[in-house]
Design a protein around this motif. Structure first.
Motif, PDB file in Angstrom:
ATOM      1  N   MET A 179       3.849  -1.541   1.429  1.00  0.00           N
ATOM      2  CA  MET A 179       3.044  -1.601   0.209  1.00  0.00           C
ATOM      3  C   MET A 179       3.960  -1.258  -0.942  1.00  0.00           C
ATOM      4  O   MET A 179       4.907  -0.485  -0.773  1.00  0.00           O
ATOM      5  CB  MET A 179       1.905  -0.585   0.257  1.00  0.00           C
ATOM      6  CG  MET A 179       0.799  -0.954   1.201  1.00  0.00           C
ATOM      7  SD  MET A 179      -0.493   0.293   1.170  1.00  0.00           S
ATOM      8  CE  MET A 179      -1.636  -0.417   2.358  1.00  0.00           C
ATOM      9  N   GLU A 180       3.656  -1.834  -2.126  1.00  0.00           N
ATOM     10  CA  GLU A 180       4.482  -1.530  -3.295  1.00  0.00           C
ATOM     11  C   GLU A 180       3.677  -0.740  -4.308  1.00  0.00           C
ATOM     12  O   GLU A 180       2.494  -0.998  -4.495  1.00  0.00           O
ATOM     13  CB  GLU A 180       4.984  -2.835  -3.931  1.00  0.00           C
ATOM     14  CG  GLU A 180       6.077  -3.464  -3.104  1.00  0.00           C
ATOM     15  CD  GLU A 180       6.755  -4.639  -3.787  1.00  0.00           C
ATOM     16  OE1 GLU A 180       6.403  -4.939  -4.948  1.00  0.00           O
ATOM     17  OE2 GLU A 180       7.637  -5.233  -3.153  1.00  0.00           O
ATOM     18  N   PRO A 181       4.316   0.216  -4.971  1.00  0.00           N
ATOM     19  CA  PRO A 181       3.585   1.021  -5.953  1.00  0.00           C
ATOM     20  C   PRO A 181       3.175   0.164  -7.158  1.00  0.00           C
ATOM     21  O   PRO A 181       3.900  -0.769  -7.524  1.00  0.00           O
ATOM     22  CB  PRO A 181       4.593   2.089  -6.385  1.00  0.00           C
ATOM     23  CG  PRO A 181       5.842   1.856  -5.633  1.00  0.00           C
ATOM     24  CD  PRO A 181       5.723   0.598  -4.836  1.00  0.00           C
ATOM     25  N   ASP A 182       2.021   0.503  -7.745  1.00  0.00           N
ATOM     26  CA  ASP A 182       1.628  -0.147  -9.006  1.00  0.00           C
ATOM     27  C   ASP A 182       2.489   0.406 -10.137  1.00  0.00           C
ATOM     28  O   ASP A 182       2.806  -0.285 -11.095  1.00  0.00           O
ATOM     29  CB  ASP A 182       0.155   0.124  -9.315  1.00  0.00           C
ATOM     30  CG  ASP A 182      -0.755  -0.448  -8.239  1.00  0.00           C
ATOM     31  OD1 ASP A 182      -0.358  -1.428  -7.597  1.00  0.00           O
ATOM     32  OD2 ASP A 182      -1.862   0.100  -8.042  1.00  0.00           O
ATOM     33  N   HIS A 241       4.222   3.007   1.899  1.00  0.00           N
ATOM     34  CA  HIS A 241       5.089   2.881   0.727  1.00  0.00           C
ATOM     35  C   HIS A 241       6.545   3.194   1.077  1.00  0.00           C
ATOM     36  O   HIS A 241       7.458   2.598   0.526  1.00  0.00           O
ATOM     37  CB  HIS A 241       4.624   3.812  -0.392  1.00  0.00           C
ATOM     38  CG  HIS A 241       3.569   3.205  -1.257  1.00  0.00           C
ATOM     39  ND1 HIS A 241       2.247   3.170  -0.882  1.00  0.00           N
ATOM     40  CD2 HIS A 241       3.633   2.584  -2.458  1.00  0.00           C
ATOM     41  CE1 HIS A 241       1.546   2.565  -1.827  1.00  0.00           C
ATOM     42  NE2 HIS A 241       2.368   2.192  -2.797  1.00  0.00           N
ATOM     43  N   LYS A 260      -1.016   4.055  -6.950  1.00  0.00           N
ATOM     44  CA  LYS A 260      -1.496   2.902  -6.193  1.00  0.00           C
ATOM     45  C   LYS A 260      -3.011   2.899  -6.217  1.00  0.00           C
ATOM     46  O   LYS A 260      -3.646   3.918  -5.959  1.00  0.00           O
ATOM     47  CB  LYS A 260      -1.011   3.000  -4.737  1.00  0.00           C
ATOM     48  CG  LYS A 260      -1.405   1.822  -3.878  1.00  0.00           C
ATOM     49  CD  LYS A 260      -0.636   0.573  -4.248  1.00  0.00           C
ATOM     50  CE  LYS A 260      -0.989  -0.599  -3.353  1.00  0.00           C
ATOM     51  NZ  LYS A 260      -0.219  -1.799  -3.751  1.00  0.00           N
TER      52      LYS A 260
END
Ligand SMILES: Nc1ncnc2c1ncn2[C@@H]1O[C@H](COP(=O)(O)OP(=O)(O)OP(=O)(O)O)[C@@H](O)[C@H]1O
Ligand SMILES: [Mg+2]
Lengths: 249, 249
Positions: free
Chosen positions: B51-54, B46, B9
């Motif tokens: 939040m979303e991981p890249d 996460h 991230k």
């Protein structure tokens, strides 16, 4: 330019998402009432103030012109028409944007900065449904009501000017109102106000939920939101008035 | 079971999580340690899908969080309680209403049972008597305790604590550390994840410790592994010295 287009895109998506949730369950009645009360309580005084002043001042100006043609009797009807179709929605829209719209943006952006909105999401609650939908419903119902109050006190204002300064009789005053102001005009004005209300609530919530990072984010979000509300209200006003005149709605 | 699989991230240029992999055992107390700004709060977010991981995946009980549909995410999040770093209490609600909020929204219990549960968690965290107070009237430590009560109230399967004792005096901190253990003991199926700077508390109360450094795990294991570790990052964290591989800016 690119940033502006991107912003418009995000705003459109936001509006579409909110509209899609307007009828979604559960229906949070207590939040609707709470927001409606807040909107009314926060702005009724200033609406009465600006409404009576607008009616009186407009009556005074137009009465001066009318007395030139010995047509003072039209003062109530002409002011009524102007108030109902244009002045009341526009001025109360501006007043409510500054008063209620800014308060909503400030409240929501503070919630974002303090992670309250994230906390809500973390509990599996959709902030658009919990925070935005009740505010939009409350605005669309309460603000046209406030606009009616604006019209009413505006008419009182012009009545005092007409009878006090231009010595128009009550009967003539009333007769000209009935003659000039049609129900369709009132409906048109209130529809316009409902549209302005939706604009105020949606922009206020959008900017509230997307403040810039940091402490100045809240202030900046509020200023941007109010400026945009005023602009969009003006654009919507021009468009609606144009359509009404040209299509005879 | 919570598993991070090479999660990356970044925010702008700043890489926060750089291929983070670890797992959290069910029914245990896991501490995630690391210096300020190391991405501990980001890691917790996460887990909840805030939040979303890249790149990489966060898998919980066999399912990837990022791939769930909105309805599934909602139900998934309802299995969690989260204590935010700054408590994230709703300012417009009283202490009582804050704790009641997830109970009303998530699992509508009869009023009496709900009340009993609220009283119970308020006693557990030691905030009895401040039911009617608003968050702005509370100290940092009190806010945290109310936040903890709110997280505990719906009896979640997972409890995530973001720095539960930061900003508290040593006595309260001690009390909260004990509470974390007590809650975990009373609910043997509950998984606790605690983010902390406090290595001593982690060694005393944790079953499993994970040390983050530069977006990766330096060491993960039971407390004895940490006590005996020769890793310079761990040694520096133990000594609290400014000298060592960790840079403080
Ligand atoms: N939403 C965000 N947008 C941009 N950057 C962010 C965001 N959230 C976190 N960061 C950045 O990611 C980094 C790690 O933040 P995080 O809050 O996870 O740190 P932390 O380990 O919890 O530190 P602390 O112990 O001080 O709470 C920081 O540099 C922070 O600025
Ligand atoms: Mg943090």
């Amino acid at each position: 330019m690119e940033a502006k287009i991107e912003y418009l895109g995000r705003l459109t998506i936001f509006v579409r998402q909110v509209l899609g949730k307007m009828f979604a369950h559960p229906w949070r009645r207590h939040l609707f009432w709470q927001q409606s009360l807040f909107i009314g309580y926060d702005s009724i005084f200033i609406i009465i103030l600006t409404g009576s002043a607008t009616g009186a001042v407009f009556g005074l100006q137009i009465g001066g012109v009318f007395s030139f043609f010995k047509a003072e009797g039209f003062i109530g009807g002409a002011t009524g028409l102007a108030l109902v179709k244009e002045l009341a929605p526009l001025v109360s829209g501006f007043v409510l944007a500054g008063r209620v719209g800014s308060a909503i943006t400030a409240e929501l952006s503070t919630m974002v900065v303090n992670e309250q909105v994230e906390a809500m999401e973390a509990m599996g609650i959709d902030p658009l449904h919990y925070l935005v939908v009740p505010r939009v419903w409350a605005a669309v119902f309460t603000m046209p009501f406030l606009c009616s109050v604006f019209i009413f006190v505006g008419m009182l204002g012009v009545y005092f000017v007409g009878s006090g300064i231009f010595a128009v009789s009550e009967g003539l005053f009333m007769a000209k109102i009935v003659e000039l102001v049609k129900t369709s005009d009132i409906l048109f004005g209130l529809q316009k106000m409902a549209l302005f209300s939706a604009i105020i609530a949606l922009l206020a919530c959008y900017h509230g939920l997307h403040p810039l990072k940091g402490a100045e984010g809240v202030g900046l979000a509020t200023t941007t939101a109010v400026v945009q509300m005023l602009l969009v209200i003006l654009i919507a006003d021009v468009l609606m008035s144009y359509l009404q005149v040209n299509l005879n709605l | 079971m919570i598993t991070f699989e090479a999660v990356k991230k970044r925010f702008g240029q700043k890489v926060v999580l750089d291929g983070l992999s670890f797992h959290v055992e069910p029914g245990k107390i896991t501490f995630i340690l690391g210096k300020s700004g190391e991405g501990k709060s980001v890691t917790l977010k996460h887990i909840l899908g805030l939040m979303e991981p890249d790149a990489g995946r966060v898998v919980v009980d066999g399912r990837s969080v990022a791939e769930m549909n909105p309805e599934a995410v909602k139900n998934y999040r309802r299995r969690f309680g989260m204590l935010f770093q700054h408590a994230a209490l709703f300012d417009s609600l009283t202490v009582y209403e804050n704790i009641e909020f997830p109970l009303i929204e998530q699992n509508p219990l009869p009023r009496r049972q709900r009340h009993a549960r609220i009283v119970e968690v308020m006693q557990q965290v030691g905030v009895v008597g401040s039911e009617r107070a608003y968050p702005s009237e509370l100290s940092t430590g009190e806010k945290k305790r109310v936040g903890l009560a709110r997280a505990l109230a719906p009896r979640p399967d997972f409890l995530l604590y973001d720095e539960p004792t930061t900003g508290m005096d040593p006595l309260i901190a001690e009390m909260i550390d004990r509470l974390i253990v007590k809650v975990a003991r009373e609910n043997p199926h509950m998984t606790s994840v605690v983010i902390s700077h406090d290595l001593k508390a982690a060694l005393a109360t944790g079953d499993h410790l994970i040390m983050l450094y530069q977006g990766k795990v330096v060491l993960a294991g039971a407390p004895p592994l940490f006590r005996e570790s020769e890793d310079p990052v761990i040694r520096q964290f133990f000594s609290g010295s400014v000298h060592g591989p960790m840079l403080f800016m």
